[in-house]
Design an enzyme around this catalytic site. Structure first.
Site, PDB file in Angstrom:
ATOM      1  N   ASN A   1      39.979  45.917  43.113  1.00  0.00           N
ATOM      2  CA  ASN A   1      41.437  45.975  43.320  1.00  0.00           C
ATOM      3  C   ASN A   1      41.874  47.433  43.413  1.00  0.00           C
ATOM      4  O   ASN A   1      41.048  48.340  43.349  1.00  0.00           O
ATOM      5  CB  ASN A   1      42.160  45.241  42.186  1.00  0.00           C
ATOM      6  CG  ASN A   1      41.769  45.782  40.835  1.00  0.00           C
ATOM      7  OD1 ASN A   1      41.993  46.947  40.529  1.00  0.00           O
ATOM      8  ND2 ASN A   1      41.133  44.948  40.014  1.00  0.00           N
TER       9      ASN A   1
ATOM     10  N   ASP B   1      39.771  38.853  37.935  1.00  0.00           N
ATOM     11  CA  ASP B   1      39.768  37.537  37.300  1.00  0.00           C
ATOM     12  C   ASP B   1      38.584  36.689  37.757  1.00  0.00           C
ATOM     13  O   ASP B   1      38.168  35.779  37.059  1.00  0.00           O
ATOM     14  CB  ASP B   1      41.077  36.804  37.616  1.00  0.00           C
ATOM     15  CG  ASP B   1      42.239  37.418  36.853  1.00  0.00           C
ATOM     16  OD1 ASP B   1      42.033  37.843  35.705  1.00  0.00           O
ATOM     17  OD2 ASP B   1      43.348  37.491  37.412  1.00  0.00           O
TER      18      ASP B   1
ATOM     19  N   LYS C   1      21.019  42.688  51.507  1.00  0.00           N
ATOM     20  CA  LYS C   1      22.290  42.799  52.234  1.00  0.00           C
ATOM     21  C   LYS C   1      22.512  41.541  53.075  1.00  0.00           C
ATOM     22  O   LYS C   1      21.582  41.104  53.772  1.00  0.00           O
ATOM     23  CB  LYS C   1      22.233  44.039  53.134  1.00  0.00           C
ATOM     24  CG  LYS C   1      23.523  44.318  53.840  1.00  0.00           C
ATOM     25  CD  LYS C   1      23.401  45.511  54.764  1.00  0.00           C
ATOM     26  CE  LYS C   1      24.550  45.496  55.735  1.00  0.00           C
ATOM     27  NZ  LYS C   1      24.350  46.397  56.859  1.00  0.00           N
TER      28      LYS C   1
ATOM     29  N   PHE D   1      48.650  44.816  29.381  1.00  0.00           N
ATOM     30  CA  PHE D   1      49.487  45.129  30.539  1.00  0.00           C
ATOM     31  C   PHE D   1      49.718  43.846  31.334  1.00  0.00           C
ATOM     32  O   PHE D   1      48.882  42.955  31.317  1.00  0.00           O
ATOM     33  CB  PHE D   1      48.796  46.158  31.447  1.00  0.00           C
ATOM     34  CG  PHE D   1      49.011  47.562  30.991  1.00  0.00           C
ATOM     35  CD1 PHE D   1      48.422  48.020  29.830  1.00  0.00           C
ATOM     36  CD2 PHE D   1      49.811  48.430  31.714  1.00  0.00           C
ATOM     37  CE1 PHE D   1      48.617  49.307  29.386  1.00  0.00           C
ATOM     38  CE2 PHE D   1      50.019  49.728  31.288  1.00  0.00           C
ATOM     39  CZ  PHE D   1      49.427  50.181  30.121  1.00  0.00           C
TER      40      PHE D   1
ATOM     41  N   LYS E   1      52.394  36.025  28.727  1.00  0.00           N
ATOM     42  CA  LYS E   1      51.053  36.604  28.525  1.00  0.00           C
ATOM     43  C   LYS E   1      50.912  37.160  27.113  1.00  0.00           C
ATOM     44  O   LYS E   1      49.872  37.000  26.475  1.00  0.00           O
ATOM     45  CB  LYS E   1      50.809  37.740  29.531  1.00  0.00           C
ATOM     46  CG  LYS E   1      50.338  37.241  30.866  1.00  0.00           C
ATOM     47  CD  LYS E   1      50.095  38.355  31.850  1.00  0.00           C
ATOM     48  CE  LYS E   1      50.045  37.758  33.244  1.00  0.00           C
ATOM     49  NZ  LYS E   1      49.972  38.755  34.296  1.00  0.00           N
TER      50      LYS E   1
ATOM     51  N   LYS F   1      48.064  35.595  24.729  1.00  0.00           N
ATOM     52  CA  LYS F   1      46.905  36.432  24.428  1.00  0.00           C
ATOM     53  C   LYS F   1      47.029  37.158  23.085  1.00  0.00           C
ATOM     54  O   LYS F   1      46.275  38.066  22.795  1.00  0.00           O
ATOM     55  CB  LYS F   1      46.669  37.414  25.584  1.00  0.00           C
ATOM     56  CG  LYS F   1      46.455  36.685  26.921  1.00  0.00           C
ATOM     57  CD  LYS F   1      46.016  37.600  28.030  1.00  0.00           C
ATOM     58  CE  LYS F   1      45.829  36.837  29.335  1.00  0.00           C
ATOM     59  NZ  LYS F   1      45.184  37.614  30.383  1.00  0.00           N
TER      60      LYS F   1
HETATM   61  N1  CTP Z   1      42.759  41.090  31.305  1.00  0.00           N
HETATM   62  C1  CTP Z   1      41.535  40.999  30.673  1.00  0.00           C
HETATM   63  N2  CTP Z   1      40.524  40.267  31.231  1.00  0.00           N
HETATM   64  C2  CTP Z   1      40.721  39.599  32.387  1.00  0.00           C
HETATM   65  C3  CTP Z   1      41.969  39.686  33.046  1.00  0.00           C
HETATM   66  C4  CTP Z   1      42.965  40.434  32.482  1.00  0.00           C
HETATM   67  O1  CTP Z   1      41.370  41.590  29.606  1.00  0.00           O
HETATM   68  N3  CTP Z   1      39.717  38.895  32.912  1.00  0.00           N
HETATM   69  C5  CTP Z   1      43.838  41.867  30.673  1.00  0.00           C
HETATM   70  C6  CTP Z   1      44.299  43.065  31.437  1.00  0.00           C
HETATM   71  O2  CTP Z   1      43.595  44.231  31.038  1.00  0.00           O
HETATM   72  C7  CTP Z   1      45.767  43.148  31.046  1.00  0.00           C
HETATM   73  C8  CTP Z   1      46.158  41.716  30.768  1.00  0.00           C
HETATM   74  O3  CTP Z   1      44.948  41.004  30.593  1.00  0.00           O
HETATM   75  O4  CTP Z   1      45.960  43.884  29.847  1.00  0.00           O
HETATM   76  C9  CTP Z   1      46.962  41.026  31.820  1.00  0.00           C
HETATM   77  O5  CTP Z   1      46.343  41.131  33.067  1.00  0.00           O
HETATM   78  P1  CTP Z   1      46.922  40.394  34.356  1.00  0.00           P
HETATM   79  O6  CTP Z   1      45.922  40.423  35.452  1.00  0.00           O
HETATM   80  O7  CTP Z   1      48.309  40.859  34.654  1.00  0.00           O
HETATM   81  O8  CTP Z   1      47.081  38.933  33.798  1.00  0.00           O
HETATM   82  P2  CTP Z   1      46.228  37.639  33.834  1.00  0.00           P
HETATM   83  O9  CTP Z   1      46.234  37.090  32.461  1.00  0.00           O
HETATM   84  O10 CTP Z   1      44.907  37.845  34.475  1.00  0.00           O
HETATM   85  O11 CTP Z   1      47.167  36.665  34.681  1.00  0.00           O
HETATM   86  P3  CTP Z   1      47.407  36.515  36.243  1.00  0.00           P
HETATM   87  O12 CTP Z   1      46.329  37.277  36.942  1.00  0.00           O
HETATM   88  O13 CTP Z   1      47.330  35.055  36.428  1.00  0.00           O
HETATM   89  O14 CTP Z   1      48.784  37.066  36.463  1.00  0.00           O
END
Ligand code: CTP
Length: 301
Positions: free
Chosen positions: A98, A167, A177, A211, A225, A229
């Site tokens: 990303n 995610d 490859k 975050f 969130k 969490k």
């Molecule tokens: N985070 C994490 N591990 C993951 C995904 C996210 O620890 N696999 C943490 C990020 O570091 C951040 C928080 O979760 O502090 C929220 O991340 P975000 O991507 O905004 O939220 P998600 O819970 O993944 O929700 P979504 O992608 O559905 O918005």
């Protein structure tokens, strides 16, 4: 000698001169008196000799000065910060990732270090210079990051999860490859571990900061969130705003606490934003320290 300000000395000289017993003794005497020294850099010296004796790099001197001038209100805290993107490979030359630059997480790690905390920075791949005076653990994938976080969780008093963790990861990784074939290519993805969710379950007395990167319903999504969490603070980031989020040197955030309070932080540099977030962490620490201890229950007679 006339100043009452802290004095930082950055020696630059021939390596034999620097290693000379008289110079060494004078440096220790001055250090004992409170003068501060930087270790010179290694490399080719003005006289063409090689060794320790180069003036430290200017950004390092500036960072040292910043550190010296920052009050140490986080001394004693052990702060674990994650930063940057993760990289999820599907063959030896390709991966999905990303836009995270790592700047916000690095700013938090540097600000916490300046304020006296012992910092461990677990970072996905970024183009940023490795910060000084902290434990730095480079990782690539979300699974690597999860393992590194769990390994260092025990000793942490504060955990800040600024990383943009992917995610999903490709379900399989080809050893070779992948050559192009038909008009399309299907990539099967599977869920990555949710690191902060796991930390939230095991957090004990630790302060957990997460975050939320959102493009809609910022506050509502962030609050959900935080709850789900088990975070103490969530930093909500609307990345649709100019000057906020990935890649910028600035950010615009809302700091939302577990008690529901929201602090709006307008557009400012990421170092300043980092300090605002750490101020909130400090407030929780101070609040806990000054909370009246529960009286021992009266015994039945
Ligand atoms: N985070 C994490 N591990 C993951 C995904 C996210 O620890 N696999 C943490 C990020 O570091 C951040 C928080 O979760 O502090 C929220 O991340 P975000 O991507 O905004 O939220 P998600 O819970 O993944 O929700 P979504 O992608 O559905 O918005």
């Amino acid at each position: 000698m006339a100043t009452k300000a802290p004095v930082l000395i950055c020696p630059a000289m021939n390596v034999n001169m620097y290693n000379n017993a008289v110079v060494k003794e004078n440096i220790s005497r001055l250090t004992a008196m409170g003068y501060l020294f930087m270790v010179p850099g290694y490399g080719e010296l003005a006289c063409k000799a090689e060794g320790y004796g180069r003036l430290p790099e200017i950004p390092d001197i500036v960072e040292e000065v910043e550190s010296i001038l920052t009050p140490k209100d986080l001394r004693g805290e052990k702060i674990l910060v994650t930063a940057g993107p993760t990289r999820e490979p599907f063959d030896p030359v390709r991966y999905i990732t990303n836009y995270s630059s790592g700047k916000m997480g690095y700013a938090l790690a540097i600000a916490a270090k300046r304020r006296g905390a012992h910092v461990t920075l677990i970072s996905g791949p970024t183009a940023l210079p490795t910060p000084r005076d902290m434990t730095f653990i480079p990782v690539a994938s979300a699974v690597d990051m999860r393992d590194a976080v769990m390994e260092h969780l025990d000793s942490a008093t504060v955990v800040i999860k600024a990383a943009a963790v992917a995610d999903y990861r490709p379900s399989s990784r080809s050893a070779r490859k992948i050559k192009k074939g038909g008009d399309g290519l299907d990539l099967q993805l599977e869920r990555n571990p949710d690191i902060i969710l796991e930390v939230g379950r095991k957090k004990g007395n630790r302060i957990l900061v997460g975050f939320a990167v959102e493009t809609e319903n910022l506050v509502e999504n962030a609050r959900n969130k935080l709850k789900k969490k088990n975070m103490d603070i969530i930093v909500a980031n609307d990345v649709t705003k100019e000057g906020a989020g990935f890649g910028y040197d600035t950010n615009i955030i809302k700091i939302i606490s577990a008690d529901g309070k929201i602090e709006n932080v307008p557009l400012m540099g990421k170092m300043e934003v980092a300090d605002r977030i750490l101020d909130k962490v400090k407030k929780i620490i101070t609040g806990r320290q000054s909370a009246p201890r529960r009286r021992p229950a009266l015994r039945d007679k």
